[in-house]
Design an enzyme around this catalytic site. Structure first.
Site, mmCIF file in Angstrom:
data_model
loop_
_atom_site.group_PDB
_atom_site.id
_atom_site.type_symbol
_atom_site.label_atom_id
_atom_site.label_comp_id
_atom_site.label_asym_id
_atom_site.label_seq_id
_atom_site.Cartn_x
_atom_site.Cartn_y
_atom_site.Cartn_z
ATOM 1 N N LEU A 136 70.718 57.248 54.124
ATOM 2 C CA LEU A 136 70.300 57.773 55.252
ATOM 3 C C LEU A 136 71.427 58.938 55.268
ATOM 4 O O LEU A 136 72.430 59.112 54.737
ATOM 5 C CB LEU A 136 70.993 56.656 56.377
ATOM 6 N N LYS A 151 80.325 53.354 44.370
ATOM 7 C CA LYS A 151 81.292 53.726 45.344
ATOM 8 C C LYS A 151 82.817 53.638 44.987
ATOM 9 O O LYS A 151 83.587 53.869 45.730
ATOM 10 C CB LYS A 151 81.176 52.691 46.798
ATOM 11 N N GLU A 191 74.552 39.918 48.096
ATOM 12 C CA GLU A 191 74.735 39.677 46.779
ATOM 13 C C GLU A 191 74.558 38.170 46.303
ATOM 14 O O GLU A 191 74.692 37.187 47.355
ATOM 15 C CB GLU A 191 76.214 40.163 46.677
ATOM 16 N N GLY A 193 68.431 48.662 50.073
ATOM 17 C CA GLY A 193 66.995 48.577 49.376
ATOM 18 C C GLY A 193 66.947 49.560 48.232
ATOM 19 O O GLY A 193 67.373 50.872 48.395
ATOM 20 N N LYS A 219 82.739 52.105 52.220
ATOM 21 C CA LYS A 219 82.026 53.323 53.074
ATOM 22 C C LYS A 219 82.658 53.723 53.867
ATOM 23 O O LYS A 219 82.584 55.231 54.062
ATOM 24 C CB LYS A 219 80.403 52.553 53.461
ATOM 25 N N ASP A 273 83.044 45.997 51.005
ATOM 26 C CA ASP A 273 81.882 47.110 50.701
ATOM 27 C C ASP A 273 81.788 48.094 52.018
ATOM 28 O O ASP A 273 81.917 48.998 51.809
ATOM 29 C CB ASP A 273 80.803 46.381 50.293
#
Ligand SMILES: NC(=O)c1ccc[n+]([C@@H]2O[C@H](COP(=O)([O-])OP(=O)(O)OC[C@H]3O[C@@H](n4cnc5c(N)ncnc54)[C@H](OP(=O)(O)O)[C@@H]3O)[C@@H](O)[C@H]2O)c1
Length: 370
Positions: free
Chosen positions: A170, A137, A224, A354, A239, A235
């Site tokens: 997703l 990212k 993490e 995952g 996003k 994080d």
């Protein structure tokens, strides 16, 4: 490798032999270099060995220290382990040369690292005619000039597969882009964008201290190794930036108000010292939980973007009727209110972390180039 072609005159071979030989020798349609053979990269290597990836040829793979371009080694099922002690020194030029030498019409660099220096090369690679597919990212969710460089490079025709950067694949970014193509626009966005923070607050009912849950989440591999990466909210902020920018809000990193969960005195500690002091998180969170409960609410770590482009990330109270109050496990949730979905939001929800689903998102983006 070319022994069959060299020694068997094509005219003398059976049709079946010819077609098998050409199938093995012909330039692949899609040639791939994989950067990063960690949790996600390792899962992707497994998918490369399935029929779904039959149209792809892996021509290079690298971790942070070594790389491999030899076809026999690349075909090995233990490639990931091999790279820990065998291979050439890291050199991006060698990997790009392998893509060029493949003769493939479609040359793809898959970035399954979290490396900012590597992400800073994405725009250059696109401008040079390679496609980039990424779980990293750091460019799209990083500083605004990097995002703008990416948009400029995309104008030269390269494609950027970014499904894995948000919600572990997703269909959030693809849905958003599809809506925009139809003339719809994002008005507001709200959701839970972190699998680990989702799990923690779905579990946290005050019966066990937060530090106990956090240790459990870490053992389960949901956080993490240093959980501050998750608790800081950075994080989630990345996003949110990626979605907002794809929706047309050109936000800078300093325009996201991030209220992380790590108290100031614990921020500069080394990881081991931080882990020894997790109990310091308990009292402030227990107080917030009790206050929320007294008002019939629960705590959720939400990312929000309002109609004026104001972006916020942090812990909030939500009523039990709120969609984020009904999440399970490590679910992510993205509630999009748009010009046309404006009475009820369009809600995308499901496992947002995952290795298998993230690797599948990468594979899907690569195959979509074909
Ligand atoms: N894990 C998930 O469920 C998930 C979900 C969605 C997105 N992601 C994203 O996917 C990316 C990878 O996550 P991960 O969990 O697989 O991380 P990881 O297990 O730590 O693996 C990272 C890999 O990147 C390699 N690497 C670092 N710098 C490199 C460089 N300059 N060149 C080549 N390889 C380099 C590392 O090599 P070494 O082994 O030599 O250190 C390692 O193989 C991250 O951006 C993460 O945010 C992960």
């Amino acid at each position: 490798m070319s022994a069959v072609l060299d020694t068997v005159p094509v005219g003398a071979a059976s049709a079946a032999t010819v077609s098998r030989t050409f199938a093995a020798e012909a330039a692949p349609t899609i040639a791939v270099v994989l950067l990063g053979t960690g949790v996600v990269g390792g899962a992707l290597l497994k998918l490369f060995n399935t029929p779904a990836a039959a149209s792809l040829r892996l021509v290079g793979a690298a971790n942070s220290r070594r790389q491999q371009t030899d076809p026999t080694n690349l075909a090995s099922r233990s490639l990931r382990e091999q790279l820990n002690h065998q291979g050439d020194a890291r050199d991006n030029a060698g990997l790009l040369a392998a893509l060029d030498a493949s003769g493939a019409a479609i040359r793809v660099i898959v970035d399954a690292t979290a490396s900012a220096p590597l992400a800073s090369r994405h725009a250059e690679w696109l401008a040079r005619g390679y496609h980039v597919v990424t779980a990293n990212k750091a460019l799209a969710g990083g500083e605004l000039p990097g995002w703008r460089a990416l948009q400029a490079a995309l104008a030269s025709g390269g494609r950027y597969g970014d499904s894995a950067t948000v919600g572990a694949g997703l269909p959030v970014l693809s849905t958003l882009r599809r809506l925009r193509t139809c003339g719809d626009s994002l008005l507001t966005l709200e959701g839970v964008f972190s699998g680990s923070l989702s799990w923690l607050f779905n579990q946290y009912d005050g019966s066990r201290p937060f530090s106990v849950l956090l240790r459990e989440a870490r053992q389960l591999g949901y956080t993490e190794p240093d959980p501050r990466s998750d608790l800081s909210g950075e994080d989630v902020a990345r996003k949110l930036l990626i979605i907002a920018r794809n929706a047309g809000f050109s936000l800078g990193t300093d325009e996201v108000d991030v209220q992380g969960l790590v108290p100031e005195p614990l921020r500069a500690l080394d990881a081991e010292s931080f882990l020894a002091r997790l109990e310091e998180l308990d009292a402030p969170l227990a107080k917030l939980h009790a206050e929320a409960k007294s008002r019939g609410c629960v705590l959720r770590f939400l990312a929000r973007l309002n109609q004026r482009g104001r972006a916020r990330v942090g812990l909030v109270e939500v009523p039990l009727t709120h969609p984020a109050a009904r999440l399970y496990g490590t679910d992510n949730q993205f509630a999009l209110t748009t010009t046309r979905y404006n009475t009820q939001p369009l809600v995308i929800q499901g496992p947002g972390a995952g290795p298998e689903v993230t690797a599948q998102a990468l594979l899907g983006d690569v195959l979509a180039l074909g």
